[in-house]
Write a protein that holds these residues in place. Structure first.
Motif, mmCIF file in Angstrom:
data_model
loop_
_atom_site.group_PDB
_atom_site.id
_atom_site.type_symbol
_atom_site.label_atom_id
_atom_site.label_comp_id
_atom_site.label_asym_id
_atom_site.label_seq_id
_atom_site.Cartn_x
_atom_site.Cartn_y
_atom_site.Cartn_z
ATOM 1 N N MET A 1 0.843 -1.173 0.000
ATOM 2 C CA MET A 1 0.000 0.000 0.000
ATOM 3 C C MET A 1 0.888 1.235 0.000
ATOM 4 O O MET A 1 1.833 1.330 0.767
ATOM 5 C CB MET A 1 -0.898 -0.009 1.230
ATOM 6 C CG MET A 1 -1.707 1.253 1.376
ATOM 7 S SD MET A 1 -2.604 1.354 2.930
ATOM 8 C CE MET A 1 -1.292 1.235 4.098
ATOM 9 N N LYS A 2 0.523 2.167 -0.874
ATOM 10 C CA LYS A 2 1.231 3.432 -0.955
ATOM 11 C C LYS A 2 0.270 4.556 -0.594
ATOM 12 O O LYS A 2 -0.940 4.439 -0.803
ATOM 13 C CB LYS A 2 1.802 3.634 -2.347
ATOM 14 C CG LYS A 2 2.860 2.596 -2.690
ATOM 15 C CD LYS A 2 3.384 2.790 -4.075
ATOM 16 C CE LYS A 2 4.381 1.676 -4.371
ATOM 17 N NZ LYS A 2 4.786 1.666 -5.759
ATOM 18 N N ALA A 82 -7.524 -6.986 6.261
ATOM 19 C CA ALA A 82 -7.096 -7.560 4.983
ATOM 20 C C ALA A 82 -7.730 -6.826 3.800
ATOM 21 O O ALA A 82 -7.199 -6.867 2.684
ATOM 22 C CB ALA A 82 -7.439 -9.043 4.924
ATOM 23 N N ALA A 83 -8.828 -6.117 4.032
ATOM 24 C CA ALA A 83 -9.484 -5.361 2.962
ATOM 25 C C ALA A 83 -8.582 -4.255 2.411
ATOM 26 O O ALA A 83 -8.781 -3.795 1.283
ATOM 27 C CB ALA A 83 -10.798 -4.766 3.463
ATOM 28 N N LEU A 84 -7.586 -3.842 3.178
ATOM 29 C CA LEU A 84 -6.651 -2.823 2.686
ATOM 30 C C LEU A 84 -5.869 -3.322 1.472
ATOM 31 O O LEU A 84 -5.442 -2.518 0.641
ATOM 32 C CB LEU A 84 -5.670 -2.405 3.790
ATOM 33 C CG LEU A 84 -6.195 -1.436 4.828
ATOM 34 C CD1 LEU A 84 -5.167 -1.223 5.928
ATOM 35 C CD2 LEU A 84 -6.587 -0.116 4.184
ATOM 36 N N TYR A 149 -2.539 -1.702 10.680
ATOM 37 C CA TYR A 149 -3.488 -2.637 10.080
ATOM 38 C C TYR A 149 -2.849 -3.419 8.928
ATOM 39 O O TYR A 149 -3.306 -4.505 8.574
ATOM 40 C CB TYR A 149 -4.732 -1.912 9.570
ATOM 41 C CG TYR A 149 -5.666 -1.398 10.654
ATOM 42 C CD1 TYR A 149 -5.649 -1.923 11.945
ATOM 43 C CD2 TYR A 149 -6.572 -0.388 10.376
ATOM 44 C CE1 TYR A 149 -6.511 -1.447 12.916
ATOM 45 C CE2 TYR A 149 -7.442 0.080 11.347
ATOM 46 C CZ TYR A 149 -7.408 -0.449 12.619
ATOM 47 O OH TYR A 149 -8.256 0.013 13.575
ATOM 48 N N SER A 150 -1.806 -2.850 8.319
ATOM 49 C CA SER A 150 -1.084 -3.529 7.230
ATOM 50 C C SER A 150 0.088 -4.345 7.765
ATOM 51 O O SER A 150 0.922 -4.808 6.984
ATOM 52 C CB SER A 150 -0.555 -2.495 6.236
ATOM 53 O OG SER A 150 -1.600 -1.774 5.661
ATOM 54 N N ASP A 151 0.153 -4.500 9.082
ATOM 55 C CA ASP A 151 1.210 -5.272 9.747
ATOM 56 C C ASP A 151 2.615 -4.766 9.421
ATOM 57 O O ASP A 151 3.564 -5.540 9.347
ATOM 58 C CB ASP A 151 1.092 -6.764 9.414
ATOM 59 C CG ASP A 151 -0.199 -7.355 9.961
ATOM 60 O OD1 ASP A 151 -0.614 -6.937 11.065
ATOM 61 O OD2 ASP A 151 -0.801 -8.201 9.285
ATOM 62 N N GLN A 152 2.746 -3.476 9.254
ATOM 63 C CA GLN A 152 4.047 -2.848 9.031
ATOM 64 C C GLN A 152 4.478 -2.173 10.342
ATOM 65 O O GLN A 152 4.551 -0.959 10.436
ATOM 66 C CB GLN A 152 3.966 -1.843 7.887
ATOM 67 C CG GLN A 152 3.613 -2.489 6.563
ATOM 68 C CD GLN A 152 3.570 -1.481 5.444
ATOM 69 O OE1 GLN A 152 4.561 -0.810 5.174
ATOM 70 N NE2 GLN A 152 2.418 -1.384 4.794
#
Length: 172
Positions: A1-2, A82-84, A149-152
């Protein structure tokens, strides 16, 4: 995701702008586009046409839910993070809430995007601006949630440390 920060011109001179923290931490995964009502950024318009782009914008701020039977709003929380993954880019309007509403209302290309909202129990610690919406977070806080939420988590922690330092230095 950017992340694409669609930034109001006035934000460039504001000491309270937190979008710069996002740009510093995310490097090439974030870029800033200066909003222009009359001449929208051609690269941004091209990305919107060619890739999956969402607009981070509070659900309560828009009435549109569906167009042609397609969902127009995705609410992200811990249970459906996960919808991201469906979005290659997320646009965040980097402005005051009043300016963000005007940018949204005056930009047809934004109103056509799927809206992404964040469901969270986090209360903003940003106190440098008045007239905040209930539950509204500043740009850095929003991106911090998106990154988590993106596990970053490494980027999340780095951004939140910068945000806390920024906030404590500017709220005195």
């Amino acid at each position: 995701m950017k992340i694409i920060l669609l930034t109001h011109q006035r934000e460039l001179d504001r000491k309270s702008n937190t979008g710069q923290l996002v740009l510093d931490v995310m490097g090439l995964a974030a870029r800033q586009v200066i909003w222009d009502r009359v001449n929208p950024d051609e690269t941004l318009l091209s990305l919107i046409e060619q890739t999956k782009v969402g607009l981070l914008f509070p659900e309560s701020e828009t009435d549109e839910k569906e167009v042609g039977g397609q969902p127009r709003q995705v609410c992200i929380d811990e249970s459906n993070k996960a919808a991201l993954a469906e979005f290659e880019y997320l646009i965040i309007i980097d402005a005051t809430w009043q300016e963000a509403r005007k940018i949204y209302n005056r930009s047809v290309y934004l109103r056509a995007l799927t809206k992404v909202s964040l469901s969270h129990s986090m209360k903003s610690s940003f106190r440098l601006r008045r007239n905040q919406i209930d539950g509204g977070l500043c740009t850095a806080e929003c991106v911090g949630l998106l990154l988590s939420y993106s596990d970053q988590m490494q980027l999340t922690n780095k951004l939140m440390r910068k945000w806390q330092c920024f906030n404590s230095n500017h709220s005195q």
